[in-house]
Design an enzyme around this catalytic site. Structure first.
Site, PDB file in Angstrom:
ATOM      1  N   ASP A  91      64.449   4.906 -37.475  1.00 31.73           N
ATOM      2  CA  ASP A  91      65.242   4.574 -38.654  1.00 31.73           C
ATOM      3  C   ASP A  91      66.728   4.828 -38.420  1.00 31.73           C
ATOM      4  O   ASP A  91      67.586   4.129 -38.972  1.00 31.73           O
ATOM      5  CB  ASP A  91      64.749   5.377 -39.859  1.00 31.73           C
ATOM      6  CG  ASP A  91      63.413   4.868 -40.393  1.00 31.73           C
ATOM      7  OD1 ASP A  91      63.009   3.755 -40.017  1.00 31.73           O
ATOM      8  OD2 ASP A  91      62.783   5.588 -41.182  1.00 31.73           O
ATOM      9  N   GLY A  92      67.073   5.828 -37.595  1.00 25.47           N
ATOM     10  CA  GLY A  92      68.471   6.079 -37.278  1.00 25.47           C
ATOM     11  C   GLY A  92      69.097   4.908 -36.552  1.00 25.47           C
ATOM     12  O   GLY A  92      70.252   4.529 -36.820  1.00 25.47           O
ATOM     13  N   GLU A 165      72.561   7.017 -47.495  1.00 35.91           N
ATOM     14  CA  GLU A 165      73.273   7.924 -48.383  1.00 35.91           C
ATOM     15  C   GLU A 165      74.653   8.291 -47.867  1.00 35.91           C
ATOM     16  O   GLU A 165      74.952   8.188 -46.680  1.00 35.91           O
ATOM     17  CB  GLU A 165      72.472   9.218 -48.609  1.00 35.91           C
ATOM     18  CG  GLU A 165      72.478  10.199 -47.456  1.00 35.91           C
ATOM     19  CD  GLU A 165      71.494   9.902 -46.373  1.00 35.91           C
ATOM     20  OE1 GLU A 165      71.893   9.986 -45.188  1.00 35.91           O
ATOM     21  OE2 GLU A 165      70.329   9.584 -46.681  1.00 35.91           O
ATOM     22  N   THR A 205      64.057   7.888 -50.093  1.00 34.31           N
ATOM     23  CA  THR A 205      62.920   8.449 -49.365  1.00 34.31           C
ATOM     24  C   THR A 205      63.376   9.230 -48.136  1.00 34.31           C
ATOM     25  O   THR A 205      62.552   9.605 -47.300  1.00 34.31           O
ATOM     26  CB  THR A 205      61.961   7.327 -48.921  1.00 34.31           C
ATOM     27  OG1 THR A 205      62.696   6.332 -48.195  1.00 34.31           O
ATOM     28  CG2 THR A 205      61.297   6.685 -50.122  1.00 34.31           C
ATOM     29  N   SER A 208      67.728  12.621 -49.551  1.00 37.43           N
ATOM     30  CA  SER A 208      67.646  12.932 -50.975  1.00 37.43           C
ATOM     31  C   SER A 208      66.267  13.452 -51.355  1.00 37.43           C
ATOM     32  O   SER A 208      66.140  14.426 -52.117  1.00 37.43           O
ATOM     33  CB  SER A 208      67.987  11.684 -51.803  1.00 37.43           C
ATOM     34  OG  SER A 208      67.829  11.922 -53.185  1.00 37.43           O
ATOM     35  N   LEU A 209      65.231  12.841 -50.824  1.00 37.77           N
ATOM     36  CA  LEU A 209      63.860  13.277 -51.131  1.00 37.77           C
ATOM     37  C   LEU A 209      63.616  14.702 -50.643  1.00 37.77           C
ATOM     38  O   LEU A 209      62.925  15.481 -51.303  1.00 37.77           O
ATOM     39  CB  LEU A 209      62.865  12.315 -50.485  1.00 37.77           C
ATOM     40  CG  LEU A 209      61.378  12.604 -50.720  1.00 37.77           C
ATOM     41  CD1 LEU A 209      61.027  12.495 -52.196  1.00 37.77           C
ATOM     42  CD2 LEU A 209      60.513  11.658 -49.891  1.00 37.77           C
TER      43      LEU A 209
END
Length: 308
Positions: A91-92, A165, A205, A208-209
């Site tokens: 994901d990065g 984010e 997700t 923040s999660l």
């Protein structure tokens, strides 16, 4: 510059062809996360797609990976023009690809060779069927909102866009910071905390999660403010409409703080305000036709799982 590697691949007559260009981006630091690149390039070539590999990634691959007999071009991110972008990694890597793609409206295909793969959820072994689906038009495109950060009094006051984010974090010592927060000019609260996360629905997700923020459906027009280790039990995450203007003013004992935009960090002086709002452009993500956010939520995060 066109690089020709060994023999030309013959395209089977039974496979649909696609007259599209695919720009390939990837992880330039961990060779093991690029071991499936040859399979991905082969899948693209099989459907007749043209391949352009981001220059630094191409250099990295040629040092570490056997690419096989595939034609491809190299180009800098700024010069790449393609119909699709492919992110190979975790994901990065996807977040970095989204930053490089920017406003060019290229749909991004996320092939997961990392750990979780929440955004990049296509497995390397599924690439053959994925590209056949692309050639046959059997896919969908999701649009995801971005946040952009600017500062009010810095000479270079634009810090790019975030798909996940934007975070305000303490810097240089262990003392918490004070973050006075205004929404459309109206005072909301002063967070005494280790930091504050301003998240998109996509990022809900992620970071923040992990600090107790809510999960938000990706098509929600929302922004989530989640404090990090707040000094008051009365402070909780809050969900706002995504058309608001958020201004953050920070005070710190060390007189500085960290601004993180999807992990790209910058140290700022405490008198530097940060203005956050939704970016005018969006990121487009290619999904399988049968993809469901809720399936991913259950399978990747084990959301709602009950082991009883």
């Amino acid at each position: 510059m066109l690089l020709l590697l060994q023999n030309t691949i013959k395209i089977p007559h039974s496979v649909s062809k696609i007259d599209k260009t695919f720009a390939v981006f990837g992880n330039k630091f961990q060779a093991d996360k690029s071991l499936n690149i040859a399979q991905v390039l082969q899948s693209i070539a099989t459907i007749g797609g043209k391949i352009v590999i981001e220059r630094d990634f191409a250099d990295f691959l040629q040092r570490h990976i056997e690419l096989g007999s595939v034609h491809f071009e190299r180009a800098t991110p700024r010069d790449i023009e393609a119909d699709f972008a492919i992110s190979i990694g975790g994901d990065g890597t996807f977040l970095n690809t989204a930053q490089l793609v920017g406003e060019r409206n290229m749909p991004i295909i996320g092939i997961n060779t990392g750990r979780l793969g929440f955004i990049s959820d296509i497995l390397p072994q599924d690439t053959d069927s994925l590209f056949r689906d692309l050639a046959e038009g059997n896919y969908k495109i999701e649009e995801r909102a971005l946040l952009m950060a600017e500062t009010g009094n810095a000479e270079d006051n634009y810090y790019g866009c975030a798909l996940n984010e934007i975070a305000i974090l303490k810097h240089d010592n262990s003392s918490m910071i004070s973050i006075s927060t205004y929404v459309d000019g109206n005072y909301l609260a002063t967070y005494l905390a280790d930091g504050l996360i301003v998240s998109t629905p996509t990022g809900s997700t992620g970071y923040s999660l992990s600090v107790g923020g809510p999960i938000i459906s990706p098509d929600s027009k929302s922004i989530v403010l989640s404090p990090i280790a707040a000094h008051s039990l009365a402070v909780r995450p809050i969900v706002l409409n995504d058309d608001v203007n958020i201004e953050l003013r920070v005070q710190s004992r060390s007189h500085n703080y960290m601004l993180s935009v999807d992990g790209r960090s910058e140290s700022l002086y405490e008198d530097t305000p940060v203005i956050i709002q939704t970016a005018p452009h969006r990121i487009r993500i290619v999904r399988r036709a049968d993809h469901s956010f809720f399936d991913t939520l259950r399978n990747k995060l084990l959301w709602g799982a009950d082991k009883r």
